[in-house]
Motif scaffolding. Structure first.
Motif, PDB file in Angstrom:
ATOM      1  N   GLU A 293       0.941  -1.135  -0.178  1.00 53.26           N
ATOM      2  CA  GLU A 293       0.125  -0.381  -0.382  1.00 53.26           C
ATOM      3  C   GLU A 293       0.498   1.480   0.026  1.00 53.26           C
ATOM      4  O   GLU A 293       2.192   0.771   0.505  1.00 53.26           O
TER       5      GLU A 293
ATOM      6  N   THR B 142      -0.534   4.266   1.050  1.00 52.08           N
ATOM      7  CA  THR B 142      -0.938   5.034   2.716  1.00 52.08           C
ATOM      8  C   THR B 142      -0.057   5.376   3.461  1.00 52.08           C
ATOM      9  O   THR B 142       0.730   6.636   4.178  1.00 52.08           O
TER      10      THR B 142
ATOM     11  N   LYS C 247      -5.009  10.524   0.583  1.00 51.89           N
ATOM     12  CA  LYS C 247      -6.020   9.158   1.264  1.00 51.89           C
ATOM     13  C   LYS C 247      -6.402   9.146   0.699  1.00 51.89           C
ATOM     14  O   LYS C 247      -7.633   9.198   1.044  1.00 51.89           O
TER      15      LYS C 247
ATOM     16  N   THR D  57      -4.969   3.944   0.582  1.00 54.59           N
ATOM     17  CA  THR D  57      -4.650   2.694   2.320  1.00 54.59           C
ATOM     18  C   THR D  57      -5.519   0.948   1.678  1.00 54.59           C
ATOM     19  O   THR D  57      -5.178   0.581   0.617  1.00 54.59           O
ATOM     20  N   VAL D  58      -5.902   0.248   2.906  1.00 54.52           N
ATOM     21  CA  VAL D  58      -5.601  -1.282   2.483  1.00 54.52           C
ATOM     22  C   VAL D  58      -7.142  -1.020   1.573  1.00 54.52           C
ATOM     23  O   VAL D  58      -6.975  -1.772   0.859  1.00 54.52           O
TER      24      VAL D  58
ATOM     25  N   HIS E 188     -12.753   1.588  15.365  1.00 50.37           N
ATOM     26  CA  HIS E 188     -11.838   2.357  16.346  1.00 50.37           C
ATOM     27  C   HIS E 188     -12.634   2.591  17.987  1.00 50.37           C
ATOM     28  O   HIS E 188     -13.706   2.263  17.956  1.00 50.37           O
TER      29      HIS E 188
ATOM     30  N   SER F 120     -13.554   1.344  10.061  1.00 49.96           N
ATOM     31  CA  SER F 120     -12.346   2.011   9.111  1.00 49.96           C
ATOM     32  C   SER F 120     -12.763   0.975   8.156  1.00 49.96           C
ATOM     33  O   SER F 120     -13.136  -0.306   7.793  1.00 49.96           O
TER      34      SER F 120
ATOM     35  N   ASP G 140     -11.707   0.026   5.751  1.00 46.64           N
ATOM     36  CA  ASP G 140     -10.405  -1.899   5.147  1.00 46.64           C
ATOM     37  C   ASP G 140     -11.689  -3.019   5.256  1.00 46.64           C
ATOM     38  O   ASP G 140     -11.358  -4.109   4.960  1.00 46.64           O
TER      39      ASP G 140
ATOM     40  N   LYS H  66      -3.486  -2.182  15.543  1.00 47.29           N
ATOM     41  CA  LYS H  66      -2.425  -1.506  16.319  1.00 47.29           C
ATOM     42  C   LYS H  66      -3.652  -1.170  17.037  1.00 47.29           C
ATOM     43  O   LYS H  66      -5.404  -1.237  17.250  1.00 47.29           O
TER      44      LYS H  66
ATOM     45  N   PHE I 130      -0.522  -5.268  16.223  1.00 45.96           N
ATOM     46  CA  PHE I 130       1.065  -4.768  16.169  1.00 45.96           C
ATOM     47  C   PHE I 130       2.603  -4.933  16.571  1.00 45.96           C
ATOM     48  O   PHE I 130       3.070  -5.036  16.257  1.00 45.96           O
TER      49      PHE I 130
ATOM     50  N   THR J 290      -6.443   8.314  12.553  1.00 46.75           N
ATOM     51  CA  THR J 290      -5.033   7.563  12.298  1.00 46.75           C
ATOM     52  C   THR J 290      -3.702   7.995  12.149  1.00 46.75           C
ATOM     53  O   THR J 290      -2.476   7.874  12.747  1.00 46.75           O
TER      54      THR J 290
HETATM   55  N1  PSU Z   1      -2.107   1.206  10.851  1.00 46.98           N
HETATM   56  C1  PSU Z   1      -0.921   1.323  10.586  1.00 46.98           C
HETATM   57  N2  PSU Z   1      -0.147   2.177  10.012  1.00 46.98           N
HETATM   58  C2  PSU Z   1      -0.866   1.946   8.852  1.00 46.98           C
HETATM   59  C3  PSU Z   1      -2.215   2.729   8.662  1.00 46.98           C
HETATM   60  C4  PSU Z   1      -3.322   1.502   9.828  1.00 46.98           C
HETATM   61  O1  PSU Z   1      -0.399   0.690  11.724  1.00 46.98           O
HETATM   62  O2  PSU Z   1      -0.637   3.158   7.892  1.00 46.98           O
HETATM   63  C5  PSU Z   1      -3.859   3.020   7.573  1.00 46.98           C
HETATM   64  C6  PSU Z   1      -3.387   2.103   6.201  1.00 46.98           C
HETATM   65  O3  PSU Z   1      -3.030   2.405   5.053  1.00 46.98           O
HETATM   66  C7  PSU Z   1      -5.401   1.738   6.589  1.00 46.98           C
HETATM   67  C8  PSU Z   1      -5.193   3.090   7.454  1.00 46.98           C
HETATM   68  O4  PSU Z   1      -5.592   1.168   5.657  1.00 46.98           O
HETATM   69  O5  PSU Z   1      -4.128   3.859   7.651  1.00 46.98           O
HETATM   70  C9  PSU Z   1      -7.352   3.081   8.095  1.00 46.98           C
HETATM   71  O6  PSU Z   1      -6.876   4.561   7.746  1.00 46.98           O
HETATM   72  P1  PSU Z   1      -8.439   4.971   8.643  1.00 46.98           P
HETATM   73  O7  PSU Z   1      -8.564   4.161   9.998  1.00 46.98           O
HETATM   74  O8  PSU Z   1      -8.790   6.290   8.296  1.00 46.98           O
HETATM   75  O9  PSU Z   1      -9.672   3.746   7.386  1.00 46.98           O
END
Ligand code: PSU
Ligand code: MN
Length: 312
Positions: free
Chosen positions: A32, A34, A93, A112-113, A137, A147, A149, A166, A196, A270
């Motif tokens: 990825e 991001t 992003k 992102t993922v 979250h 997310s 994801d 994480k 993580f 994030t």
């Molecule tokens: N978690 C990490 N490092 C990262 C991300 C998540 O430990 O870099 C990034 C990844 O690209 C993941 C994105 O897909 O953050 C998720 O963002 P959000 O929580 O806004 O969906």
């Protein structure tokens, strides 16, 4: 050129080396962007991006970093794409919802993922390695911050190697959401869901898998059966790189409070927390982060190789 065959179309670009690898069914590992643009500071982000591509090659596979470049969802990045992603000040992003405008406006976008999974699906790449996935979250009962994801993994037939998630997330709720989404979660050589920066979380994984071959066999079974959707290969950080859990937990708690105080929400949360924790731990979290991503990519290459053998 408008619509092409298969899932290819004018908004996707697969770099030639990757297209050749796809045609000859060679092992490929997607990465990825991001993590490059928003997950780490410069210059460690650029070093990591290049290092991850080298590790994939050392493992006998072809790397495919996914990003939005010049109006296309691009599968594979050149050195200059990686440089731009690592250094440009305003990289978008990009998750599923952001893709349409990022493409139409020809923005430089880091996927992102979830965005990267879309590139994998379109190109037909089955293995993707990253650091951590997004999830549910903390405080999601109030904020509804889950997310993209998770729903993307539910509908993408891709195995994602990650060091768990994480603890900026609510890990029990994240595991529940993954179950609801039908994502097959496998601890790679572990019975516990890794957190993580640390190998353990106190939470059990639904399945333990001990080899790349066994993982590849499960991928083959799921997709041959016609079940759409992904795998989360939860790969614990190697013990020698594990961070001090107390220091990390304290930094995350502080970061969550700072985010609330500053009104940081949505897609900014994030990256904000990653930066905050890195600063609070004087770069220790970043070192652990780099080590675990490299380890995930190494495992990703072995899984991609084992899967490629099954597909020959
Ligand atoms: N978690 C990490 N490092 C990262 C991300 C998540 O430990 O870099 C990034 C990844 O690209 C993941 C994105 O897909 O953050 C998720 O963002 P959000 O929580 O806004 O969906
Ligand atoms: Mn979110």
């Amino acid at each position: 050129m408008k619509q092409q065959s298969g899932k290819m179309n004018e908004f996707v670009k697969v770099l030639p080396e990757i297209q050749e690898a796809l045609n000859s069914r060679r092992a490929i590992v997607a990465l990825e962007s991001t993590i490059v643009a928003h997950g780490m500071p410069y210059p460690q982000n650029l070093e990591t991006a290049n290092r991850l591509e080298s590790i994939v090659r050392e493992g006998g596979a072809i790397p495919a970093t996914v990003a939005v470049v010049n109006g296309k969802l691009q599968v594979g990045c050149t050195e200059s794409d990686l440089l731009a992603l690592a250094t440009e000040p305003k990289v978008l992003k990009v998750s599923r919802r952001d893709l349409p405008l990022a493409l139409a406006r020809k923005s430089l976008g880091a996927t992102t993922v979830s965005g990267t999974l879309i590139g994998c699906e379109l190109a037909g790449i089955r293995v993707f390695a990253t650091g951590g996935i997004g999830g549910v979250h903390r405080g999601a009962d109030q904020t509804w911050d889950v997310s993209a994801d998770i729903p993307e993994l539910a509908q993408s037939s891709v195995a994602v190697v990650s060091a768990g998630a994480k603890s900026i997330l609510d890990l029990p709720k994240t595991l529940e959401a993954l179950e609801t989404a039908g994502v097959t979660v496998a601890g790679f050589g572990t019975d516990e869901f890794p957190a993580f920066f640390t190998a353990t979380s106190g939470l059990k994984v639904p399945h333990r898998v001990d080899s790349a071959e066994e993982m590849a066999a499960a991928m083959h079974a799921k997709w041959t059966l016609g079940l759409r959707g992904g795998f989360l290969i939860a790969n614990p950080i190697p013990a020698e790189f594990s961070a001090d859990p107390q220091q990390i937990t304290a930094a995350i708690e502080l970061g969550l409070r700072a985010a609330a105080a500053e009104g940081v929400t949505g897609k900014d949360l994030t990256p904000f927390l990653l930066r905050f924790v890195n600063e609070q731990t004087a770069g220790k979290s970043l070192r652990a982060n780099r080590a675990l991503v490299e380890h995930n990519v190494r495992v990703g290459a072995t899984v991609a190789a084992a899967y490629a053998i099954l597909m020959q």
